[in-house]
Motif scaffolding. Structure first.
Motif, PDB file in Angstrom:
ATOM      1  N   GLU A  10      74.810  32.048 -33.432  1.00  0.00           N
ATOM      2  CA  GLU A  10      73.558  32.807 -33.494  1.00  0.00           C
ATOM      3  C   GLU A  10      72.582  32.448 -32.377  1.00  0.00           C
ATOM      4  N   ASP A  11      72.903  31.452 -31.576  1.00  0.00           N
ATOM      5  CA  ASP A  11      72.097  31.146 -30.391  1.00  0.00           C
ATOM      6  C   ASP A  11      72.471  32.034 -29.211  1.00  0.00           C
ATOM      7  N   SER A  68      64.184  27.857 -35.909  1.00  0.00           N
ATOM      8  CA  SER A  68      65.642  27.977 -35.812  1.00  0.00           C
ATOM      9  C   SER A  68      66.271  27.001 -34.823  1.00  0.00           C
TER      10      SER A  68
END
Length: 115
Positions: A88-89, A62
């Motif tokens: 999403e980090d 990812s």
């Protein structure tokens, strides 16, 4: 007892960059690997990047191509350069030192990616 202290977290917009630092209280060459992990709310802690004392660094799929782990052995410091950040980090990022299967952890630093 080794101490690991992370810094550099904060709030950043999507597409932005941050550099995390991990200051270690003793010679990082004494550890087999230095690592960054992260944990988002409701999720398990996951490995992000690993840098061995010798050898090749590895990354979670990812973050490949966006994050870079590095080390300054003279300063006993490990870094995580994070580029092209995505919502999403968002997570608490932890530094870890592994020696023969025994892992020591820092207290974590919050990274929030939001507009």
């Amino acid at each position: 007892q080794v101490q690991l202290v992370e810094s550099g977290g904060g709030l950043v917009q999507p597409g932005g960059s941050l550099r995390l630092s991990c200051a270690v209280s003793r010679n990082i060459l004494s550890f087999n690997t230095m690592e960054w992990h992260r944990q988002a709310p409701g999720n398990q802690r996951e490995s992000v990047a690993v840098i061995p004392s010798t050898g090749i660094t590895t990354y979670a799929d990812s973050v490949k191509g966006r994050f870079t782990i590095s080390r300054d052995n003279a300063e006993n410091t490990v870094y995580l350069q994070m580029n092209s950040l995505k919502p999403e980090d968002t997570a608490v990022y932890y530094c870890a030192a592994n020696q023969l299967g025994v892992t020591s952890w820092g207290q974590g630093t919050q990274v929030t990616v939001s507009s």
